[in-house]
Design a protein around this motif. Structure first.
Motif, PDB file in Angstrom:
ATOM      1  N   PRO A   1       0.939   4.309  -2.916  1.00 26.92           N
ATOM      2  CA  PRO A   1       1.646   3.104  -2.462  1.00 26.92           C
ATOM      3  C   PRO A   1       1.539   1.982  -3.487  1.00 26.92           C
ATOM      4  O   PRO A   1       0.468   1.733  -4.062  1.00 26.92           O
ATOM      5  N   ALA A   2       2.654   1.312  -3.727  1.00 28.47           N
ATOM      6  CA  ALA A   2       2.702   0.248  -4.738  1.00 28.47           C
ATOM      7  C   ALA A   2       3.600  -0.877  -4.241  1.00 28.47           C
ATOM      8  O   ALA A   2       4.338  -0.733  -3.255  1.00 28.47           O
ATOM      9  N   LEU A   3       3.526  -2.015  -4.918  1.00 28.33           N
ATOM     10  CA  LEU A   3       4.400  -3.130  -4.586  1.00 28.33           C
ATOM     11  C   LEU A   3       5.857  -2.750  -4.834  1.00 28.33           C
ATOM     12  O   LEU A   3       6.159  -1.971  -5.741  1.00 28.33           O
ATOM     13  N   THR A   4       6.738  -3.299  -4.034  1.00 28.55           N
ATOM     14  CA  THR A   4       8.161  -3.126  -4.291  1.00 28.55           C
ATOM     15  C   THR A   4       8.547  -3.981  -5.499  1.00 28.55           C
ATOM     16  O   THR A   4       7.778  -4.838  -5.952  1.00 28.55           O
TER      17      THR A   4
ATOM     18  N   GLU B   1       8.422  -7.576  -4.467  1.00 27.55           N
ATOM     19  CA  GLU B   1       7.048  -8.079  -4.370  1.00 27.55           C
ATOM     20  C   GLU B   1       6.439  -8.279  -5.754  1.00 27.55           C
ATOM     21  O   GLU B   1       5.709  -9.247  -5.985  1.00 27.55           O
ATOM     22  N   HIS B   2       6.735  -7.355  -6.652  1.00 23.96           N
ATOM     23  CA  HIS B   2       6.190  -7.476  -8.000  1.00 23.96           C
ATOM     24  C   HIS B   2       6.737  -8.727  -8.693  1.00 23.96           C
ATOM     25  O   HIS B   2       5.999  -9.465  -9.365  1.00 23.96           O
TER      26      HIS B   2
ATOM     27  N   ARG C   1       4.702  -0.009 -11.987  1.00 23.86           N
ATOM     28  CA  ARG C   1       4.248   0.117 -10.603  1.00 23.86           C
ATOM     29  C   ARG C   1       2.867  -0.511 -10.507  1.00 23.86           C
ATOM     30  O   ARG C   1       1.984  -0.227 -11.310  1.00 23.86           O
ATOM     31  N   CYS C   2       2.716  -1.352  -9.532  1.00 26.32           N
ATOM     32  CA  CYS C   2       1.460  -2.067  -9.325  1.00 26.32           C
ATOM     33  C   CYS C   2       0.838  -1.539  -8.030  1.00 26.32           C
ATOM     34  O   CYS C   2       1.318  -1.863  -6.933  1.00 26.32           O
TER      35      CYS C   2
ATOM     36  N   ARG D   1      -0.837  -0.823  -4.617  1.00 30.21           N
ATOM     37  CA  ARG D   1      -1.010  -1.806  -3.543  1.00 30.21           C
ATOM     38  C   ARG D   1      -2.466  -2.007  -3.146  1.00 30.21           C
ATOM     39  O   ARG D   1      -2.814  -3.068  -2.594  1.00 30.21           O
TER      40      ARG D   1
ATOM     41  N   LEU E   1      -0.130 -10.876  -1.351  1.00 31.93           N
ATOM     42  CA  LEU E   1      -0.073 -10.588  -2.781  1.00 31.93           C
ATOM     43  C   LEU E   1      -1.277 -11.211  -3.485  1.00 31.93           C
ATOM     44  O   LEU E   1      -1.233 -11.504  -4.673  1.00 31.93           O
TER      45      LEU E   1
END
Length: 250
Positions: free
Chosen positions: A145-148, A151-152, A179-180, A182, A190
């Motif tokens: 799972p990562a930030l959208t 969101e990024h 990709r960051c 989550r 955030l």
């Protein structure tokens, strides 16, 4: 416990080693780490990177496995390979053969010398190339799972380009950018978790984001779980201690 002791332990528990490495990818990664170690020993290079890779690969073993218990001890985790006895290339080859013989249809490891192509029709299948193993490992990390993208972008606006955060380059078809993961943020926000930023600093996430992400998202025999899943469950000091022991070992 020296690297040579670790190889001896792998031989002693070779029956349960392959049996408890249920995932074929895990068995292949252990074998690849052993080959890298053998190459380093044969060439007279530092074995520390290969031993680190081997220890990380072996973290997939259940916590109660004797190898996991040995790797989780402070006595081993606090020591590197410099000045310690190293296993011979033959000993490493023995462990490779014992491990690979457990796989159905596996061909015993031929040793450090290259083996001629057996040609078509022999039924022999070449093992995965290091690049293939690396690509598979990165694909696994990119599935976390990562930030959208929105969101990024919001994160960059509100907090700037924080160097302490893990960002993984994602250039798969239909994607472009970073990709960051989550797990680095307080749930529903955030706001980066301070403990994550501290550990990312220890792991040098700015230089090796993939290695740092693998530590967070892979099984850890010292912590008996996946570090990212243990955030908020284990005390921050235990997570930092596990990361520090890994760093101090190298």
């Amino acid at each position: 416990m020296t690297p040579e002791d670790l190889l001896a332990l792998l031989v002693t528990h070779q029956e349960s080693l392959a049996a408890d490495l249920h995932d074929e990818e895990n068995r292949r990664e252990v074998a690849a780490a052993l080959r890298e170690l053998r190459e380093a020993v044969t060439a007279g290079r530092s074995a520390s990177p290969a031993m680190r890779r081997l220890r990380r690969a072996l973290s997939a073993l259940p916590p109660e496995h004797p190898v996991s218990e040995a790797l989780g001890s402070r006595r081993y985790a606090a020591g590197g390979t410099e000045g310690r006895a190293l296993p011979t290339a033959d000993a490493i080859g023995t462990v490779l053969n014992l491990l690979e013989a457990r796989d159905a249809g596996a061909v015993p490891d031929p040793g450090p010398d290259p083996v001629p192509d057996p040609g078509p029709g022999t039924g022999a299948e070449p093992g995965p190339e290091p690049a293939e193993l690396l690509a598979a490992a990165r694909e696994r990390l990119l599935r976390a799972p990562a930030l959208t993208e929105r969101e990024h972008a919001e994160l960059l606006t509100s907090h700037g380009d924080q160097p302490g955060l893990i960002r993984l380059a994602d250039f798969r078809p239909g994607r472009s950018g970073a990709r960051c993961p989550r797990f680095q943020f307080r749930p529903g926000t955030l706001q980066p978790l301070p403990v994550v930023l501290r550990i990312n600093g220890l792991l040098r996430a700015d230089l090796d984001p993939w290695g740092a992400a693998d530590w967070w998202l892979g099984g850890n025999s010292w912590l008996h779980g996946v570090p990212a899943d243990l955030l908020g469950t284990l005390p921050d000091e235990e997570l930092e201690g596990a990361a520090l022991e890994l760093v101090e070992a190298h």
